[in-house]
Motif scaffolding. Structure first.
Motif, PDB file in Angstrom:
ATOM      1  N   GLU A 172       0.821  -1.205   0.000  1.00 17.83           N
ATOM      2  CA  GLU A 172       0.000   0.000   0.000  1.00 17.83           C
ATOM      3  C   GLU A 172       0.857   1.258   0.000  1.00 17.83           C
ATOM      4  O   GLU A 172       0.524   2.252  -0.662  1.00 17.83           O
ATOM      5  N   SER A 204      -5.097   2.071 -14.040  1.00 16.86           N
ATOM      6  CA  SER A 204      -6.288   1.765 -13.235  1.00 16.86           C
ATOM      7  C   SER A 204      -6.917   0.437 -13.636  1.00 16.86           C
ATOM      8  O   SER A 204      -7.644  -0.167 -12.825  1.00 16.86           O
ATOM      9  N   SER A 210      -4.093  -4.089  -5.040  1.00 12.76           N
ATOM     10  CA  SER A 210      -5.329  -3.429  -4.633  1.00 12.76           C
ATOM     11  C   SER A 210      -5.481  -3.572  -3.115  1.00 12.76           C
ATOM     12  O   SER A 210      -6.163  -4.472  -2.614  1.00 12.76           O
ATOM     13  N   GLY A 214      -7.854   1.153  -1.117  1.00 11.17           N
ATOM     14  CA  GLY A 214      -8.343   1.480  -2.443  1.00 11.17           C
ATOM     15  C   GLY A 214      -7.349   1.107  -3.519  1.00 11.17           C
ATOM     16  O   GLY A 214      -6.139   0.992  -3.262  1.00 11.17           O
ATOM     17  N   ASN A 215      -7.853   0.920  -4.742  1.00 13.15           N
ATOM     18  CA  ASN A 215      -6.975   0.603  -5.868  1.00 13.15           C
ATOM     19  C   ASN A 215      -6.364   1.888  -6.424  1.00 13.15           C
ATOM     20  O   ASN A 215      -6.497   2.974  -5.850  1.00 13.15           O
ATOM     21  N   TYR A 216      -5.706   1.764  -7.565  1.00 11.37           N
ATOM     22  CA  TYR A 216      -4.983   2.921  -8.116  1.00 11.37           C
ATOM     23  C   TYR A 216      -5.942   4.061  -8.442  1.00 11.37           C
ATOM     24  O   TYR A 216      -5.663   5.227  -8.122  1.00 11.37           O
ATOM     25  N   GLN A 218      -8.929   4.785  -7.235  1.00 14.05           N
ATOM     26  CA  GLN A 218      -9.511   5.387  -6.024  1.00 14.05           C
ATOM     27  C   GLN A 218      -8.503   6.267  -5.293  1.00 14.05           C
ATOM     28  O   GLN A 218      -8.840   7.368  -4.836  1.00 14.05           O
TER      29      GLN A 218
END
Length: 450
Positions: A172, A204, A210, A214-216, A218
């Motif tokens: 992260e 994305s 992930s 949040g993922n890329y 977000q």
């Protein structure tokens, strides 16, 4: 005469030779002859080093006769002097070597007149920036600089870049660092907002990591929200603050056009949250109508105006009419420069012409110059004799084009008269020519038989 002339080989060549210098009782005449012959020889060069043993020189001198010993005494003195100086020089060198602080095993030699400075951290084992592998920041800045200088290579390089990031960004913290790096470079490098937005859209969808935060996509939207919340302060800040804010606004516009959100069914759609953000950003820019803010608003509307207008019309929202009304009020009241005022007027005209778009062109079979503005788009351009261009849209096009065809036929006829016309070998001959050719062949055959 016979005594003085001898025909035998080598005769007379041994006469008047000097006596052996080793004899002690040589005659006076022989000594004089020996001295004369010795003086005629070239002087011997002194040796570079002293003789190894002085006793050998002394014993050799004792063998030579008295006169020769005197002649050898001067060279002997010079030799002794050279030996003394050489030994003295050797002693001095030995003393210098003993007192010197130089060492053959030293890592390098630095002259005494040069002052050197060594950074203590240069040889530090913990300094991974020099000896270690490149960091994520260095790698990201490197390929972003490459995409900035060669935007045409995006399609061929983005897959390799994504694969490298997938093997690198696994936590992260690294993902947040990647988002911050790409956002910073996309808003700092001139004219890189479009390529940066395309890269964000690709990552994305293809970045594997992930985390729960949040993922890329977000995390990227969360980063953009921080700048969005500072909009009212940024439009009233100093020039540097406004410049950074304007770069963010244009990047967000490119991000709205390029960022796609996939759905379980149907084609992907744009992020509606960015649509609302762009409206609020335009209102903030018009609330402080200085030249820099107005120029940024004009650039954003030229970039996204048609898409924003269509989207708001589909949803029944009059947001574009409200923005145009704000621009008209600024033209009446604001004290902006003349160039910026002209830009705002051109923008209002562009919107009144539906952003320069031609909605519906007539079908190809029913198209005419009256109902299709693109009717003459693909027609060639011709030039008259004086260099004036004309196309099919020119009212005198038919007349001028016929003049060009007539001129081409005229020059074609001239080529035929000069014998430059090329005939097809398979064409049939005229009857008169064919008859004359047959008569010629018969006459030639008759003459050959005679």
């Amino acid at each position: 005469m016979n005594d003085s002339f001898d025909r035998a080989p080598g005769a007379g060549r041994t006469r008047n030779l000097p006596a052996d210098p080793g004899l002690a009782g040589g005659a006076a005449g022989d000594c004089e002859t020996k001295t004369t012959l010795f003086n005629q020889r070239e002087p011997l060069r002194q040796p570079r080093t002293s003789p190894p043993f002085a006793e050998n020189n002394i014993s050799t001198a004792n063998v030579v006769g008295g006169g020769d010993f005197k002649r050898q005494s001067k060279p002997q003195q010079s030799t002794n002097a050279d030996s003394t100086s050489a030994s003295t020089g050797c002693n001095e060198v030995d003393s210098l070597v003993k007192s010197s602080k130089l060492s053959a095993s030293a890592p390098e030699f630095v002259p005494s007149g040069i002052n050197t400075y060594e950074d203590p951290s240069y040889y530090d084992d913990d300094d991974s920036s020099y000896y270690g592998e490149p960091t994520l920041a260095d790698t990201v800045k490197g390929f972003l600089a490459h995409l900035s200088s060669s935007p045409g290579s995006f399609e061929s390089d983005v897959e390799h870049i994504t694969g490298m990031l997938n093997s690198w960004v696994t936590t992260e913290e690294l993902l947040k660092e990647l988002v911050e790096l790409i956002y910073t470079q996309s808003t700092a490098i001139p004219n890189f907002s479009y390529t940066g937005a395309r890269l964000c859209n690709y990552l994305s969808h293809h970045l594997i990591v992930s985390p729960p935060s949040g993922n890329y996509r977000q995390l990227l939207l969360q980063r953009c929200r921080k700048e969005y919340e500072q909009r009212d302060v940024a439009v009233r800040g100093d020039l540097e603050t406004q410049k950074k804010f304007h770069s963010f606004v244009l990047f967000l516009g490119e991000l709205y056009l390029n960022l796609e959100i996939k759905k379980p069914k149907g084609p992907p759609s744009r992020a509606n949250i960015l649509l609302t953000a762009l409206k609020d950003l335009l209102i903030s820019l018009f609330s402080k109508p200085v030249d820099a803010n107005l120029i940024c608003a004009v650039k954003l509307l030229k970039l996204t105006g048609s898409v924003l207008d269509d989207t708001w019309k589909e949803s029944g929202k009059p947001h574009m009419e409200e923005l145009i009304q704000r621009i008209e009020n600024i033209l009446l009241d604001a004290t902006c420069s003349r160039d910026v005022r002209q830009m705002l007027l051109k923008l209002v005209e562009l919107r009144s012409s539906d952003w320069g778009r031609v909605r519906a062109a007539a079908a190809a079979s029913n198209a005419t110059p009256d109902n299709d503005p693109n009717y003459f788009m693909n027609e060639p351009t011709f030039y008259t004799e004086d260099g004036t261009p004309f196309t099919a849209a020119d009212p005198e096009y038919a007349e001028k084009y016929q003049e060009i065809l007539d001129r081409q036929d005229y020059f074609h006829d001239l080529d035929g008269e000069n014998g430059n016309e090329i005939y097809d070998s398979e064409d049939e001959m005229e009857p008169e020519i064919e008859e004359a050719f047959e008569n010629f062949c018969l006459e030639a055959e008759r003459k050959r038989q005679q």
